[in-house]
Design a protein around this motif. Structure first.
Motif, PDB file in Angstrom:
ATOM      1  N   ALA A 141      52.333  11.214 -33.455  1.00 41.93           N
ATOM      2  CA  ALA A 141      53.020  12.502 -33.334  1.00 41.93           C
ATOM      3  C   ALA A 141      52.237  13.648 -33.962  1.00 41.93           C
ATOM      4  O   ALA A 141      52.259  14.774 -33.447  1.00 41.93           O
ATOM      5  CB  ALA A 141      54.403  12.408 -33.974  1.00 41.93           C
ATOM      6  N   TYR A 142      51.535  13.381 -35.046  1.00 37.44           N
ATOM      7  CA  TYR A 142      50.994  14.474 -35.848  1.00 37.44           C
ATOM      8  C   TYR A 142      49.475  14.521 -35.982  1.00 37.44           C
ATOM      9  O   TYR A 142      48.935  15.538 -36.419  1.00 37.44           O
ATOM     10  CB  TYR A 142      51.606  14.436 -37.251  1.00 37.44           C
ATOM     11  N   VAL A 143      48.782  13.448 -35.638  1.00 32.37           N
ATOM     12  CA  VAL A 143      47.324  13.416 -35.793  1.00 32.37           C
ATOM     13  C   VAL A 143      46.691  13.500 -34.410  1.00 32.37           C
ATOM     14  O   VAL A 143      46.797  12.573 -33.609  1.00 32.37           O
ATOM     15  CB  VAL A 143      46.860  12.147 -36.532  1.00 32.37           C
ATOM     16  N   LYS A 144      46.044  14.623 -34.136  1.00 28.33           N
ATOM     17  CA  LYS A 144      45.487  14.869 -32.803  1.00 28.33           C
ATOM     18  C   LYS A 144      43.985  14.636 -32.750  1.00 28.33           C
ATOM     19  O   LYS A 144      43.362  14.892 -31.723  1.00 28.33           O
ATOM     20  CB  LYS A 144      45.811  16.307 -32.365  1.00 28.33           C
ATOM     21  N   LYS A 145      43.414  14.168 -33.844  1.00 30.34           N
ATOM     22  CA  LYS A 145      41.974  13.891 -33.839  1.00 30.34           C
ATOM     23  C   LYS A 145      41.696  12.602 -33.061  1.00 30.34           C
ATOM     24  O   LYS A 145      42.531  11.687 -33.059  1.00 30.34           O
ATOM     25  CB  LYS A 145      41.473  13.784 -35.287  1.00 30.34           C
ATOM     26  N   PRO A 146      40.539  12.510 -32.404  1.00 25.23           N
ATOM     27  CA  PRO A 146      40.279  11.391 -31.493  1.00 25.23           C
ATOM     28  C   PRO A 146      39.817  10.108 -32.183  1.00 25.23           C
ATOM     29  O   PRO A 146      38.712   9.614 -31.958  1.00 25.23           O
ATOM     30  CB  PRO A 146      39.183  11.952 -30.574  1.00 25.23           C
ATOM     31  N   PHE A 147      40.658   9.553 -33.048  1.00 25.95           N
ATOM     32  CA  PHE A 147      40.371   8.244 -33.610  1.00 25.95           C
ATOM     33  C   PHE A 147      41.684   7.484 -33.747  1.00 25.95           C
ATOM     34  O   PHE A 147      42.772   8.062 -33.644  1.00 25.95           O
ATOM     35  CB  PHE A 147      39.644   8.353 -34.958  1.00 25.95           C
ATOM     36  N   SER A 148      41.589   6.197 -33.950  1.00 21.65           N
ATOM     37  CA  SER A 148      42.759   5.334 -34.086  1.00 21.65           C
ATOM     38  C   SER A 148      42.809   4.769 -35.498  1.00 21.65           C
ATOM     39  O   SER A 148      41.844   4.869 -36.264  1.00 21.65           O
ATOM     40  CB  SER A 148      42.689   4.192 -33.076  1.00 21.65           C
ATOM     41  N   LEU A 149      43.932   4.149 -35.830  1.00 22.02           N
ATOM     42  CA  LEU A 149      44.039   3.507 -37.136  1.00 22.02           C
ATOM     43  C   LEU A 149      43.063   2.344 -37.251  1.00 22.02           C
ATOM     44  O   LEU A 149      42.518   2.091 -38.326  1.00 22.02           O
ATOM     45  CB  LEU A 149      45.478   3.047 -37.367  1.00 22.02           C
ATOM     46  N   ASP A 150      42.830   1.652 -36.149  1.00 19.83           N
ATOM     47  CA  ASP A 150      41.826   0.589 -36.167  1.00 19.83           C
ATOM     48  C   ASP A 150      40.443   1.168 -36.468  1.00 19.83           C
ATOM     49  O   ASP A 150      39.637   0.542 -37.177  1.00 19.83           O
ATOM     50  CB  ASP A 150      41.807  -0.137 -34.824  1.00 19.83           C
ATOM     51  N   ARG A 151      40.169   2.354 -35.937  1.00 18.55           N
ATOM     52  CA  ARG A 151      38.884   2.991 -36.191  1.00 18.55           C
ATOM     53  C   ARG A 151      38.747   3.355 -37.674  1.00 18.55           C
ATOM     54  O   ARG A 151      37.671   3.216 -38.267  1.00 18.55           O
ATOM     55  CB  ARG A 151      38.764   4.259 -35.338  1.00 18.55           C
ATOM     56  N   ALA A 152      39.831   3.809 -38.281  1.00 22.65           N
ATOM     57  CA  ALA A 152      39.796   4.117 -39.712  1.00 22.65           C
ATOM     58  C   ALA A 152      39.457   2.866 -40.518  1.00 22.65           C
ATOM     59  O   ALA A 152      38.667   2.927 -41.475  1.00 22.65           O
ATOM     60  CB  ALA A 152      41.135   4.696 -40.153  1.00 22.65           C
ATOM     61  N   ARG A 153      40.042   1.733 -40.129  1.00 18.18           N
ATOM     62  CA  ARG A 153      39.721   0.478 -40.812  1.00 18.18           C
ATOM     63  C   ARG A 153      38.235   0.142 -40.680  1.00 18.18           C
ATOM     64  O   ARG A 153      37.582  -0.276 -41.635  1.00 18.18           O
ATOM     65  CB  ARG A 153      40.551  -0.671 -40.239  1.00 18.18           C
TER      66      ARG A 153
END
Length: 521
Positions: free
Chosen positions: A349-361
């Motif tokens: 809903a609130y994070v429009k940057k082009p990455f995923s939570l898996d990418r953060a990991r």
């Protein structure tokens, strides 16, 4: 408040740009003491038009605190000291930066004191994120004559040209002012600086550079070398996260300085100021991956390698093993992952940057592989967010395995989409008091779907849980950072202990079934 006078505008030959004191919560944090590149860039841009000076009220008196009521204090030079500095330089214009909302009270008080105690005809200008998005409120509540909106170089130069060359104020793009009849006029910014290489380097020669090195409190507080300084290589962000106002302030189009231009600045900083560490303040340093690689490779090839970090975040979606390896080779010791939320629904809903939570990991894993420490920023308490979502987000943050986990309590940034949502829903008014305090560690608003006072408990408990894991997960980083704090900041231990005790009190109140209050500091 004054209105624009009929007849010729006052000529402006001397300009003083001021970075004002902070109003902050007592005994919570020491304010950062770092070069204000915004007004340093403005000074460099206008110094061929006028004589210009910079007054950094925090750097000139970083340990000076004066009470402002029971809960708050003003950090930096006193009002009388500031006025004495203005009188000594005798400017025709004073420009006051308001980068943070907790400086707005200083803009109000200082503009009134300048008009009343120095010169009622002094031209007073305000700029920065807060007045840019609350321009009408700024003009109504202060004695400011002009507000420069967003990117400030062109607007400030336009005001100077109007006063000195007889050009029309009404035609200046990106400023707000009072007209002859007292009506406020806001000329929204429509033009931006296209080629950032055309800008002169920030006027660091007008700043008390040695004071920043001595203070040892740079942006986000992390450092390896005391002779460090911020650097900015790009402006603008195309992603438009609804909690953020940066993309509106600097524009939605990502604009960059060339790698060659950036490397020339690094070489200048090293030779002129003996800079030994860089703090990249870009929102998206690596968004142009090819340019980022050229900068980091150039640092290695030209003998410009030095410690650096990204306290404002980094473009996670661009990071891979090759880039991370070159970052490490050029001196990177720490990256900040602006994850914002670990709850999938809140993130969507609130994070429009082009990455995923898996990418953060994956990026956190790569950083650990290359020996780069990690900071992760989260926001908790978004409008309508449930207790379960916040708890899920913090579990993700703890499982991420970063060295420093920093949860911020949501407070609507003026100008952001969520600020407008909060206004339209009645959660806040457009007159919401931003004047005092750093509210990102305090739950001052009830915008989540549960008692917002719980947010402070969750925030502090999560921070402490991650901190307790750090000595085992990264003992070298733990010893190095906290060792520096204890050695170089004599009041660090007392401040840290006070916050731990306050957290314990909040947890005890909850355990006893009493409502969790806000910070007692």
């Amino acid at each position: 408040m004054p209105v624009m006078k009929c007849g010729p505008l006052r000529p402006i030959q001397r300009v003083m740009l001021i970075f004002p004191p902070f109003f902050d919560v007592k005994h919570v944090f020491d304010p950062m003491v770092c070069p204000p590149l915004g007004i340093a860039s403005l000074a460099a841009y206008i110094r061929d038009r006028v004589d210009v000076a910079i007054l950094d009220c925090v750097a000139e008196a970083p340990g000076q605190r004066e009470p402002e009521g029971d809960l708050y204090e003003r950090v930096g030079l006193s009002w009388d000291q500031i006025l004495d500095c203005i009188r000594a330089f005798a400017p025709d214009m004073v420009g006051i930066s308001c980068l943070f909302s907790n400086q707005f009270a200083c803009v109000r008080v200082l503009s009134e004191k300048i008009k009343r105690e120095i010169d009622p005809d002094m031209v007073v200008v305000a700029g920065g994120t807060h007045p840019s998005f609350l321009a009408e409120q700024t003009l109504l509540k202060t004695a400011v004559d002009y507000v420069v909106l967003g990117e400030g170089e062109l607007g400030l130069a336009g005001i100077l040209d109007a006063h000195n060359r007889g050009e029309r104020v009404e035609e200046i793009d990106g400023i707000a002012f009072r007209g002859e009849n007292g009506a406020i006029r806001v000329n929204q910014r429509t033009t931006w600086i296209e080629n950032l290489d055309d800008l002169p380097l920030p006027a660091r020669d007008l700043l008390p550079m040695e004071a920043y090195f001595k203070a040892g409190k740079p942006m986000a507080y992390h450092w390896r070398k005391r002779r460090n300084t911020p650097i900015v290589s790009s402006r603008g962000c195309p992603f438009g996260c609804p909690f953020c106002s940066s993309y509106l302030h600097w524009g939605k189009r990502f604009r960059t300085r060339s790698a060659e231009n950036v490397l020339a600045e690094i070489a200048h900083l090293k030779s002129r100021y003996d800079i030994q560490e860089l703090k990249w303040q870009d929102d998206n340093l690596t968004a142009d991956r090819k340019r980022a690689m050229a900068i980091f490779r150039g640092m290695v090839d030209r003998g410009l390698t030095m410690p650096w970090n990204t306290p404002n975040g980094i473009a996670l979606w661009t990071i891979d093993d090759e880039l991370m390896g070159l970052m490490k080779q050029s001196g990177c010791y720490q990256i900040t992952l602006a994850v914002e939320s670990g709850d999938p629904d809140t993130f969507a809903a609130y994070v429009k940057k082009p990455f995923s939570l898996d990418r953060a990991r994956e990026v956190a894993r790569l950083a650990k592989k290359h020996g780069i420490s990690t900071v992760a920023y989260f926001i908790i308490g978004f409008p309508g967010e449930t207790l379960e979502q916040v708890q899920r987000s913090m579990r993700f943050g703890l499982d991420l395995g970063v060295d420093y986990l920093v949860p911020f309590v949501f407070n609507p940034l003026p100008g952001s989409d969520l600020w407008r949502t909060c206004v339209e829903s009645g959660r806040i008014t457009e007159d919401y008091a931003y004047e005092k305090g750093n509210h990102y560690h305090q739950a001052r608003l009830n915008v989540a779907a549960f008692d917002a006072r719980e947010l402070e408990l969750i925030q502090r408990r999560t921070y402490l849980r991650n901190l307790l894991r750090m000595p085992l997960r990264n003992p070298k980083e733990f010893a190095a950072w906290y060792g520096r704090q204890l050695f170089f900041q004599p009041d660090f231990l007392a401040l840290f202990a006070a916050n731990i005790m306050d957290t314990g009190k909040l947890l005890f109140q909850k355990a006893m079934g009493r409502p969790a209050g806000t910070s007692s500091s």
